[in-house]
Scaffold this active site. Structure first.
Site, PDB file in Angstrom:
ATOM      1  N   GLY B  29      58.774  25.091  36.640  1.00  0.00           N
ATOM      2  CA  GLY B  29      57.625  24.194  36.702  1.00  0.00           C
ATOM      3  C   GLY B  29      57.707  23.130  37.779  1.00  0.00           C
ATOM      4  O   GLY B  29      56.717  22.463  38.062  1.00  0.00           O
ATOM      5  N   CYS B 237      32.298  42.920  26.083  1.00  0.00           N
ATOM      6  CA  CYS B 237      32.029  43.465  27.417  1.00  0.00           C
ATOM      7  C   CYS B 237      30.892  44.483  27.329  1.00  0.00           C
ATOM      8  O   CYS B 237      30.926  45.383  26.488  1.00  0.00           O
ATOM      9  CB  CYS B 237      33.292  44.121  27.986  1.00  0.00           C
ATOM     10  N   CYS B 240      32.648  48.132  28.555  1.00  0.00           N
ATOM     11  CA  CYS B 240      33.675  48.811  27.765  1.00  0.00           C
ATOM     12  C   CYS B 240      33.706  48.352  26.319  1.00  0.00           C
ATOM     13  O   CYS B 240      34.409  48.939  25.500  1.00  0.00           O
ATOM     14  CB  CYS B 240      35.055  48.633  28.414  1.00  0.00           C
ATOM     15  N   CYS B 262      33.946  42.619  31.623  1.00  0.00           N
ATOM     16  CA  CYS B 262      35.336  42.225  31.816  1.00  0.00           C
ATOM     17  C   CYS B 262      35.543  41.736  33.237  1.00  0.00           C
ATOM     18  O   CYS B 262      35.114  42.378  34.195  1.00  0.00           O
ATOM     19  CB  CYS B 262      36.275  43.409  31.600  1.00  0.00           C
ATOM     20  N   CYS B 268      39.044  47.194  32.377  1.00  0.00           N
ATOM     21  CA  CYS B 268      37.739  47.679  31.921  1.00  0.00           C
ATOM     22  C   CYS B 268      37.575  49.165  32.274  1.00  0.00           C
ATOM     23  O   CYS B 268      37.182  49.970  31.434  1.00  0.00           O
ATOM     24  CB  CYS B 268      36.636  46.848  32.564  1.00  0.00           C
TER      25      CYS B 268
END
Lengths: 185, 284
Positions: B29, B237, B240, B262, B268
């Protein structure tokens, strides 16, 4: 062998593979990676590969007395151009565990710039997944690694985010131990 | 492959970037300064991610690039072609096949595994930058772990909007120490950052590299009475039918009709089973 031998035959490709091994080792403490392609006088294959992958004219190196030989200095000068310096000015240090100490003599980084700390390339006799218990970033549950002095790593961890990072080398095998790892036993 | 060094950058530059990556991995980080190079693309087009990818790629890698989840947008296509030309690596659009994935602003829906590296393109790496413009001050705040200002910012969100309104680049705390900008991924993706793959972040213009090692703890900042909520559009979606993915809103006509699909095009297409239905360019 001469100082001209023992380098990478195909530097860009071999250095890239070596870096990935070092990255995996550092990012997953306890994981032992195998590397090939370099051979410095008096050093393991792994330590030689790490030097060629990370060290150059911009990175001062400390050579501990057990590895500091004219042949190695010549090899280092030809292949990397790295200046050889004392512990307190080193970005990298190289040698056996006993000869590398005292660890407090190396740059530990500053609170604003903890990255300005030394990385130690440690030659060890044996590198196995046994002994000291490792936990922390990069480790899913726990890992084990033969370490010469677990207590030193506990003290190193206590100064996080300051501290030293270690790469242990035995033959062609290599393992990383960043300062973030918690070491027990 | 054209007459470039492998992966475009010279070896000395790659060593410098590799050293920065390793320090980043050792201090999860923390933003490591690096001597970012000028790349043959403008800032804002992923120069940081490209340099990190160049330092990581090996000749055996299989490379994937996504831009907002899609493999077929300009940024993704041009970076993929860049490394096809300069590194000669295999490329793919399938998440599971890739060993190195460079991403702009998404984490793939398919869970990443050990052996994969996710490289993020980062515009502003400093999460405190819009709260404190001075680098000297933000350095000190990180050194002292002084993150009160960030909590004040999130609190002001609540005071003004009734909830934490930050929807992307939602700040996280890594391994209980450094507060980090996850790059402008939607906060929906934040929980995925605790993953088995190595995550590397490159900011070219800002000259910073940072990292999250595998399995690291990554906590989205919040309050006890206002816990972090990943959040997404309340739809499935339209292509899909997936109900658990991040969705793009597509305007379909001048009357304001819209559909939600998506954002991850590979995921997808895989669900619809029409992966090879004319989607792949001839270069692959």
């Amino acid at each position: 062998m001469s100082a001209l031998d023992g380098g990478f035959a195909d530097a860009p490709a071999e250095a890239s593979r070596a870096f990935r091994a070092v990255l995996e080792a550092m990012a997953r403490p306890g994981r032992i990676e195998t590397v090939t392609g370099a051979r410095a006088p008096g050093l393991s294959v792994a330590a030689s590969v790490v030097l060629l992958t990370l060290v150059d004219g911009t990175t001062p190196v400390f050579l501990a007395e057990d590895v500091d030989r004219p042949a190695l200095r010549q090899w280092l000068a030809f292949h990397t151009g790295a200046p050889v310096v004392a512990r307190g000015a080193a970005m990298f240090a190289l040698g056996g565990w006993a000869a590398l100490g005292p660890l407090a003599a190396y740059p530990q980084g500053s609170p604003e710039y903890p990255d300005r700390s030394a990385s130690l390339i440690v030659e060890v006799e044996r590198l196995e997944n046994a002994g000291a218990r490792l936990t922390g970033p990069g480790i899913e549950a726990e890992a084990r690694l033969t370490l010469p002095d677990p207590e030193a790593h506990r003290a190193n961890r206590a100064t996080f985010p300051l501290g030293l990072d270690f790469i242990f080398c035995a033959g062609s095998r290599m393992a990383g131990l960043p300062r973030s790892t918690r070491v027990e036993g | 492959m054209d007459d470039y060094n492998f992966a475009y950058l010279d070896e000395e530059t790659k060593r410098m970037i590799r050293r920065a990556i390793l320090k980043g991995v050792a201090i999860p980080g923390y933003q490591v300064p690096f001597a970012s190079r000028e790349m043959p693309m403008p800032y804002g087009w992923g120069t940081g991610g490209v340099q990190v990818s160049a330092a990581c790629l090996t000749p055996e890698d299989c490379f994937k690039v996504i831009d907002q989840g899609a493999d077929d947008t300009t940024n993704a296509v041009s970076i993929r072609k860049f490394f096809e030309r300069t590194a000669g690596v295999a490329t793919t659009e399938r998440t599971a096949e890739a060993t190195v994935i460079q991403t702009r602003h998404r984490i793939p829906e398919t869970a990443l595994t050990e052996g994969q590296i996710l490289v993020y393109q980062v515009p502003i790496p400093e999460p405190l930058r819009f709260l404190e413009p001075r680098e000297t001050e933000t350095r000190r705040m990180h050194a002292l772990e002084d993150y009160g200002l960030m909590h004040v910012k999130l609190y002001e969100d609540i005071a003004r909007h009734g909830e934490i309104a930050t929807a992307y680049a939602y700040p996280v705390k890594v391994e209980g120490r450094y507060v980090m900008d996850p790059s402008p991924i939607p906060k929906f993706d934040n929980p995925k950052m605790e993953m088995a793959a190595i995550q590397l972040f490159g900011a070219g213009r800002e000259q910073r590299i940072y990292a999250i090692p595998p399995y690291s703890q990554v906590v989205s900042l919040d309050f006890e009475d206002h816990p972090f909520v990943p959040g997404k559009a309340p739809h499935d979606c339209a292509l899909c039918g997936a109900s658990d993915t991040y969705l793009d809103e597509i305007i379909t006509d001048d009357a304001g009709a819209r559909m939600y699909v998506c954002s991850d095009t590979d995921y997808c297409a895989g669900r619809r089973g029409d992966y090879c239905a004319g989607r792949r360019g001839e270069a692959i």
